[in-house]
Write a protein that holds these residues in place. Sequence first.
Motif, PDB file in Angstrom:
ATOM      1  N   GLN A   1       3.842  31.771 -44.806  1.00  0.00           N
ATOM      2  CA  GLN A   1       4.437  31.047 -45.948  1.00  0.00           C
ATOM      3  C   GLN A   1       3.684  31.281 -47.254  1.00  0.00           C
ATOM      4  O   GLN A   1       4.277  31.484 -48.299  1.00  0.00           O
ATOM      5  CB  GLN A   1       4.416  29.538 -45.679  1.00  0.00           C
ATOM      6  N   LYS A   2       2.343  31.220 -47.155  1.00  0.00           N
ATOM      7  CA  LYS A   2       1.566  31.171 -48.405  1.00  0.00           C
ATOM      8  C   LYS A   2       0.790  32.439 -48.737  1.00  0.00           C
ATOM      9  O   LYS A   2       0.461  32.678 -49.887  1.00  0.00           O
ATOM     10  CB  LYS A   2       0.570  30.004 -48.354  1.00  0.00           C
ATOM     11  N   TYR A   3       0.441  33.200 -47.709  1.00  0.00           N
ATOM     12  CA  TYR A   3      -0.422  34.371 -47.941  1.00  0.00           C
ATOM     13  C   TYR A   3       0.212  35.581 -47.256  1.00  0.00           C
ATOM     14  O   TYR A   3      -0.421  36.296 -46.481  1.00  0.00           O
ATOM     15  CB  TYR A   3      -1.835  34.090 -47.400  1.00  0.00           C
ATOM     16  N   GLN A   4       1.477  35.778 -47.570  1.00  0.00           N
ATOM     17  CA  GLN A   4       2.282  36.737 -46.825  1.00  0.00           C
ATOM     18  C   GLN A   4       1.713  38.150 -46.853  1.00  0.00           C
ATOM     19  O   GLN A   4       1.921  38.939 -45.933  1.00  0.00           O
ATOM     20  CB  GLN A   4       3.692  36.724 -47.405  1.00  0.00           C
TER      21      GLN A   4
ATOM     22  N   LEU B   1      -6.473  38.751 -52.097  1.00  0.00           N
ATOM     23  CA  LEU B   1      -6.397  37.280 -51.991  1.00  0.00           C
ATOM     24  C   LEU B   1      -7.697  36.585 -52.405  1.00  0.00           C
ATOM     25  O   LEU B   1      -7.807  35.368 -52.312  1.00  0.00           O
ATOM     26  CB  LEU B   1      -6.053  36.883 -50.547  1.00  0.00           C
ATOM     27  N   ASP B   2      -8.691  37.384 -52.819  1.00  0.00           N
ATOM     28  CA  ASP B   2      -9.983  36.829 -53.239  1.00  0.00           C
ATOM     29  C   ASP B   2     -10.651  36.054 -52.107  1.00  0.00           C
ATOM     30  O   ASP B   2     -11.230  34.974 -52.315  1.00  0.00           O
ATOM     31  CB  ASP B   2      -9.775  35.910 -54.463  1.00  0.00           C
ATOM     32  N   ALA B   3     -10.561  36.605 -50.898  1.00  0.00           N
ATOM     33  CA  ALA B   3     -11.120  35.930 -49.717  1.00  0.00           C
ATOM     34  C   ALA B   3     -12.645  35.910 -49.777  1.00  0.00           C
ATOM     35  O   ALA B   3     -13.264  36.730 -50.463  1.00  0.00           O
ATOM     36  CB  ALA B   3     -10.666  36.665 -48.458  1.00  0.00           C
ATOM     37  N   GLN B   4     -13.213  34.960 -49.055  1.00  0.00           N
ATOM     38  CA  GLN B   4     -14.669  34.851 -48.917  1.00  0.00           C
ATOM     39  C   GLN B   4     -15.013  35.090 -47.450  1.00  0.00           C
ATOM     40  O   GLN B   4     -14.347  34.538 -46.563  1.00  0.00           O
ATOM     41  CB  GLN B   4     -15.130  33.431 -49.291  1.00  0.00           C
ATOM     42  N   PHE B   5     -16.026  35.881 -47.208  1.00  0.00           N
ATOM     43  CA  PHE B   5     -16.440  36.184 -45.831  1.00  0.00           C
ATOM     44  C   PHE B   5     -17.676  35.338 -45.497  1.00  0.00           C
ATOM     45  O   PHE B   5     -18.638  35.330 -46.257  1.00  0.00           O
ATOM     46  CB  PHE B   5     -16.774  37.668 -45.676  1.00  0.00           C
TER      47      PHE B   5
ATOM     48  N   THR C   1      -5.883  29.758 -54.464  1.00  0.00           N
ATOM     49  CA  THR C   1      -5.610  30.352 -55.786  1.00  0.00           C
ATOM     50  C   THR C   1      -4.304  31.156 -55.828  1.00  0.00           C
ATOM     51  O   THR C   1      -3.559  31.086 -56.794  1.00  0.00           O
ATOM     52  CB  THR C   1      -6.756  31.331 -56.168  1.00  0.00           C
ATOM     53  N   TRP C   2      -4.063  31.948 -54.757  1.00  0.00           N
ATOM     54  CA  TRP C   2      -2.911  32.857 -54.794  1.00  0.00           C
ATOM     55  C   TRP C   2      -1.788  32.411 -53.865  1.00  0.00           C
ATOM     56  O   TRP C   2      -0.841  33.180 -53.645  1.00  0.00           O
ATOM     57  CB  TRP C   2      -3.365  34.281 -54.446  1.00  0.00           C
ATOM     58  N   ALA C   3      -1.891  31.183 -53.328  1.00  0.00           N
ATOM     59  CA  ALA C   3      -0.865  30.722 -52.379  1.00  0.00           C
ATOM     60  C   ALA C   3       0.520  30.821 -53.013  1.00  0.00           C
ATOM     61  O   ALA C   3       0.726  30.369 -54.134  1.00  0.00           O
ATOM     62  CB  ALA C   3      -1.156  29.286 -51.968  1.00  0.00           C
TER      63      ALA C   3
ATOM     64  N   SER D   1      -1.194  43.644 -53.412  1.00  0.00           N
ATOM     65  CA  SER D   1      -1.347  42.949 -54.694  1.00  0.00           C
ATOM     66  C   SER D   1      -0.869  41.502 -54.586  1.00  0.00           C
ATOM     67  O   SER D   1      -0.031  41.168 -53.749  1.00  0.00           O
ATOM     68  CB  SER D   1      -0.580  43.672 -55.817  1.00  0.00           C
ATOM     69  N   ALA D   2      -1.459  40.676 -55.437  1.00  0.00           N
ATOM     70  CA  ALA D   2      -1.043  39.282 -55.579  1.00  0.00           C
ATOM     71  C   ALA D   2      -0.877  39.049 -57.075  1.00  0.00           C
ATOM     72  O   ALA D   2      -1.730  39.456 -57.865  1.00  0.00           O
ATOM     73  CB  ALA D   2      -2.118  38.348 -55.028  1.00  0.00           C
ATOM     74  N   MET D   3       0.236  38.430 -57.448  1.00  0.00           N
ATOM     75  CA  MET D   3       0.526  38.329 -58.886  1.00  0.00           C
ATOM     76  C   MET D   3       1.273  37.027 -59.185  1.00  0.00           C
ATOM     77  O   MET D   3       2.066  36.566 -58.365  1.00  0.00           O
ATOM     78  CB  MET D   3       1.372  39.572 -59.197  1.00  0.00           C
ATOM     79  N   THR D   4       0.983  36.442 -60.341  1.00  0.00           N
ATOM     80  CA  THR D   4       1.833  35.340 -60.806  1.00  0.00           C
ATOM     81  C   THR D   4       2.505  35.788 -62.099  1.00  0.00           C
ATOM     82  O   THR D   4       1.931  36.567 -62.878  1.00  0.00           O
ATOM     83  CB  THR D   4       1.032  34.040 -61.052  1.00  0.00           C
TER      84      THR D   4
END
Length: 335
Positions: free
Chosen positions: A94-97, A179-183, A227-229, A253-256
Amino acid sequence: MAVIHDVMPAFLLLQPSSLADAQKLLEREGPDAWILAGGLDSFDWLKDRMRKPKAVIDLSGIAELKGVRSTADGIEIGAMTTLTDVANHPLIQQKYQVLARAAEAVASPQIRNQATIGGNVSQDARCWYYRAGWPCYRAGGNICYADTPDGRNREHAILHAERCVAVNPSDTAPALVALDAQFVLQTPKGERVIPADEYFVGPDIDITRLTILRPGDLLTSIRIPSTWAGAHFYFEKIRDRQVWDFPLLNVASAMTLSANRIERIRIAVNAVAARPLRLTSVEQAVMGRPRTAATGEMAGNLAVRGAVPLQFNGYKIPLMRNLVKRAIVGGQETT
Ligand SMILES: Cc1cc2nc3c(=O)[nH]c(=O)nc-3n(C[C@H](O)[C@H](O)[C@H](O)COP(=O)(O)OP(=O)(O)OC[C@H]3O[C@@H](n4cnc5c(N)ncnc54)[C@H](O)[C@@H]3O)c2cc1C
Ligand code: SF4
């Protein structure tokens, strides 16, 4: 050189059931210990007898490393969550397709049922020479066999190569960068949380590894902020065959948008360098511009600036240009 044997060399198999036990075992066994997740990359090395660890620490019995959890600011994915579970998880769909699509693009269903997200981002280079045991730079030698006039380098790097021209082959890595993930790592010195971007390293930092993991380090989870949901996402992978194949190139890519203008964007490509590349100059250039073919064209041209092809991989330059363009304008508009 690699020789295919019927059985793996003997090793001590350790199967901890908690993270704390895994860390104790890693400390006890020292740098010779091999961390085993789903085994898709690990077993290649062990069966070919290219790696002969004294001890293998199998993480599959550690429940706390599995599953997807909601957090106050997004989701957290355990490192031992399978790619099938990542691709099918309702929240991710739904949010991070973009991540669901990237996970779904890995290899085959059987492989995705077994392979984990932690292993996918930690896998080693697939360069033929290196995997076959040739004593190249990455293996500690002083030559690159792929970067020669006759070298087999169709799959190799076009950007940021330094002695070694191997690429990072992960499909999920660029989606996680986008998605600017953190590990989240457990190291002998305690927990470290680092941006996805910094988890991966090129030959300029360390030619013998693709990630910052050092012996004794464990990747425990990946956090995705909200942030990118629900943003506009794009993922595309180009491969030789539509199943069971590594990327020749992929883009995420993730874009608004605001009134069809690009408000915010993160874009990353993989399989063009030893680490997934976040295209910050492209991001900056397109922000505030209309989401049109002309903007996509400009972005594609900018993305490949500085690219240097090898003998057999010149096709990657137009491929990258076009994929970046499509990641800006969306697939349909450019076909
Ligand atoms: C036939 C085939 C086709 C493939 N096609 C693709 C493809 O199209 N796209 C793609 O992205 N990949 C592909 N792969 C690679 C495969 O998907 C990845 O190697 C897989 O996701 C690795 O995950 P794993 O759980 O099996 O990890 P393993 O193989 O067990 O581990 C991989 C590496 O990561 C280390 N590691 C694993 N988990 C951790 C952890 N939690 N902490 C620290 N270190 C860890 C291991 O020590 C090892 O070095 C393919 C592999 C095969 C065999
Ligand atoms: S590309 Fe890298 S891994 Fe492949 S032969 Fe050259 S140095 Fe070795």
